[in-house]
Each structure stands twice: as structure tokens, then as C-alpha cells.
Design an enzyme around this catalytic site. Structure first.
Site, PDB file in Angstrom:
ATOM      1  N   GLU A   1       0.851  -1.198   0.000  1.00 54.87           N
ATOM      2  CA  GLU A   1       0.000   0.000   0.000  1.00 54.87           C
ATOM      3  C   GLU A   1       0.882   1.241   0.000  1.00 54.87           C
ATOM      4  O   GLU A   1       2.042   1.205   0.428  1.00 54.87           O
ATOM      5  CB  GLU A   1      -0.898  -0.089   1.251  1.00 54.87           C
ATOM      6  CG  GLU A   1      -1.755   1.089   1.576  1.00 54.87           C
ATOM      7  CD  GLU A   1      -2.811   1.437   0.528  1.00 54.87           C
ATOM      8  OE1 GLU A   1      -2.432   1.637  -0.639  1.00 54.87           O
ATOM      9  OE2 GLU A   1      -3.986   1.572   0.890  1.00 54.87           O
ATOM     10  N   ASP A   2       0.336   2.348  -0.492  1.00 57.24           N
ATOM     11  CA  ASP A   2       1.108   3.586  -0.503  1.00 57.24           C
ATOM     12  C   ASP A   2       1.180   4.223   0.889  1.00 57.24           C
ATOM     13  O   ASP A   2       2.237   4.622   1.342  1.00 57.24           O
ATOM     14  CB  ASP A   2       0.539   4.577  -1.545  1.00 57.24           C
ATOM     15  CG  ASP A   2      -0.971   4.793  -1.416  1.00 57.24           C
ATOM     16  OD1 ASP A   2      -1.606   4.238  -0.491  1.00 57.24           O
ATOM     17  OD2 ASP A   2      -1.523   5.522  -2.266  1.00 57.24           O
TER      18      ASP A   2
ATOM     19  N   ASP B   1      -3.457   5.806   6.623  1.00 60.61           N
ATOM     20  CA  ASP B   1      -3.877   7.079   7.212  1.00 60.61           C
ATOM     21  C   ASP B   1      -4.825   6.762   8.375  1.00 60.61           C
ATOM     22  O   ASP B   1      -4.365   6.448   9.468  1.00 60.61           O
ATOM     23  CB  ASP B   1      -4.538   7.881   6.080  1.00 60.61           C
ATOM     24  CG  ASP B   1      -4.923   9.295   6.457  1.00 60.61           C
ATOM     25  OD1 ASP B   1      -4.189   9.901   7.239  1.00 60.61           O
ATOM     26  OD2 ASP B   1      -5.949   9.787   5.963  1.00 60.61           O
TER      27      ASP B   1
ATOM     28  N   PHE C   1      -0.702  16.272   4.206  1.00 58.36           N
ATOM     29  CA  PHE C   1      -1.170  15.630   2.978  1.00 58.36           C
ATOM     30  C   PHE C   1      -0.017  15.556   1.986  1.00 58.36           C
ATOM     31  O   PHE C   1       0.523  16.575   1.576  1.00 58.36           O
ATOM     32  CB  PHE C   1      -2.360  16.372   2.381  1.00 58.36           C
ATOM     33  CG  PHE C   1      -3.044  15.541   1.341  1.00 58.36           C
ATOM     34  CD1 PHE C   1      -3.930  14.536   1.702  1.00 58.36           C
ATOM     35  CD2 PHE C   1      -2.762  15.715  -0.002  1.00 58.36           C
ATOM     36  CE1 PHE C   1      -4.524  13.730   0.749  1.00 58.36           C
ATOM     37  CE2 PHE C   1      -3.359  14.914  -0.967  1.00 58.36           C
ATOM     38  CZ  PHE C   1      -4.251  13.925  -0.583  1.00 58.36           C
TER      39      PHE C   1
ATOM     40  N   ARG D   1       1.090  11.749  -9.059  1.00 57.50           N
ATOM     41  CA  ARG D   1       1.474  10.359  -8.738  1.00 57.50           C
ATOM     42  C   ARG D   1       2.873  10.038  -9.257  1.00 57.50           C
ATOM     43  O   ARG D   1       3.575   9.189  -8.709  1.00 57.50           O
ATOM     44  CB  ARG D   1       0.498   9.378  -9.396  1.00 57.50           C
ATOM     45  CG  ARG D   1      -0.894   9.388  -8.795  1.00 57.50           C
ATOM     46  CD  ARG D   1      -1.671   8.180  -9.298  1.00 57.50           C
ATOM     47  NE  ARG D   1      -3.110   8.298  -9.083  1.00 57.50           N
ATOM     48  CZ  ARG D   1      -3.741   7.952  -7.963  1.00 57.50           C
ATOM     49  NH1 ARG D   1      -3.073   7.468  -6.942  1.00 57.50           N
ATOM     50  NH2 ARG D   1      -5.049   8.088  -7.859  1.00 57.50           N
TER      51      ARG D   1
END
Ligand code: IMP
Ligand code: MG
Length: 175
Positions: free
Chosen positions: A97-98, A101, A150, A163
Site C-alpha cells: 500500500e502507498d 492514514d 497531505f 502520482r
């Protein structure tokens, strides 16, 4: 004010960290085969770089989950937009996963995958924002813990942009 990107983690640091993660994962899975599951779209850049640095055999599959929410936070309602192509029964699954959060997306995904009888399920994330956690998730491999900002780049987007940045950056000048 126009959006600008401030570098948070330079490309060289990301590359070095992925190299180290690949080495550790290869040691932990010695003698086994890893079935890597990339969470699209964000996880794809990380998965490719990580897979190249793993020395045990790997197979790859992709899943696309989207959480309903606004641009910068998830609502906790998760929808499977694209499911896996292959069965994971009896496989050593490593979710890639990136970023974790709130943890809601992954808490849901892990629960779904465990019901499909894999041999094991582990989780590797490039970034982790532990301060933001709402649902507990066991994260086995973390690239970097980051503060509650963010971020974009290396697969992560803001409104589908950025991206392709080869580093992790913070968007400044958001309205
Ligand atoms: P969670 O369900 O709140 O853990 O959110 C996970 C998803 O939200 C990630 O897979 C990302 O797609 C997105 N996300 C969370 N934080 C960020 C960020 O800082 N930048 C870009 N996307 C993010
Ligand atoms: Mg993601």
C-alpha cells in the site's frame, strides 16, 4: 495562491529505504514465495520498486479499492472497484500500500482477504501516518512514518495529479 510541492522525502532516501525493505522481506520470507497484492492506484509505483529488490520468488496481483470521501480524507466506506484475478488460498500474501492514514481501508481489506484462506497476510506500506489512526491495523513493514500532512508523489495523488513524482512531497497553497 498556486499549488507548489515541497520535498518531504527526497528520491534518494525513498530508493534506499525500499532497498532495505526488500532485503528484510527477502530474509523474512526465505524459502517461500510471496504473493504481492498491490492496492491500486497509489501502491503501484512502490510495488514495482519493491518487487525488483526482493530476491525470493514473487507473483503479483492487483486490487482497486476506493473509499468514499472528499479529496483529502476517507469516509470509511470502502468499495472494491477491481477484485483480484487469482485465488489467494494457501498463499503468503503481502499487501503493498502507498500510505496508511485512518487505517479504515486496510482494516477492511485485511478482513476481506483473510476470509479467502491465504496461508498468511502481511502488510507493507511506504508511508504511515500513525497520528491519524482510527482503526487499528497491524503494519508489518513501514517505509517512513510521517507527520499529519497531505503528501503526494511515488503513487500518491492530489485530485489524480502528482502520482509520477519520484519523491514524496507536501502540497502547499491548497485552497
Ligand atoms: P485510510 O483508509 O484513511 O487509511 O486511507 C487510505 C487511503 O487514503 C490511501 O491509500 C490513500 O489513497 C489516501 N490517502 C491518505 N492520506 C493521503 C495523503 O497524504 N496523500 C494522498 N493520499 C492519501
Ligand atoms: Mg492507497
Amino acid at each position: 495562491m498556486a499549488e507548489t510541492i515541497k520535498v518531504l522525502i527526497p528520491e534518494k532516501d525513498v530508493d534506499e529505504r525500499i532497498e532495505a525493505l526488500g532485503k528484510k522481506i527477502s530474509e523474512d520470507y526465505a524459502g517461500k514465495q510471496i504473493h504481492m497484492i498491490c492496492v491500486l492506484k497509489g501502491g503501484v509505483f512502490f510495488m514495482c520498486e519493491l518487487a525488483k529488490r526482493i530476491s525470493v520468488p514473487v507473483s503479483l496481483d492487483f486490487m482497486c479499492v476506493s473509499s468514499y470521501g472528499d479529496a483529502t480524507s476517507s469516509s470509511g466506506v470502502v468499495r472494491i472497484a477491481k477484485d483480484l484475478d487469482e485465488s489467494i488460498e494457501g498463499k503468503e500474501v503481502l499487501i503493498v500500500e502507498d500510505i496508511i492514514d485512518s487505517g479504515r481501508t486496510l482494516a477492511y481489506l485485511i478482513e476481506v482477504l483473510k476470509k479467502r484462506n491465504p496461508k498468511s497476510v502481511h502488510l507493507c506500506t511506504l508511508l504511515d501516518k500513525p497520528e491519524r489512526r482510527e482503526k487499528e491495523v497491524q503494519v508489518d513493514y513501514v517505509g517512513f512514518e510521517i507527520p499529519d500532512e497531505f503528501v503526494v508523489g511515488y503513487g500518491l495523488d492530489y485530485a489524480q495529479k502528482y502520482r509520477n513524482l519520484p519523491y514524496i512531497g507536501v502540497v502547499e497553497g491548497l485552497e
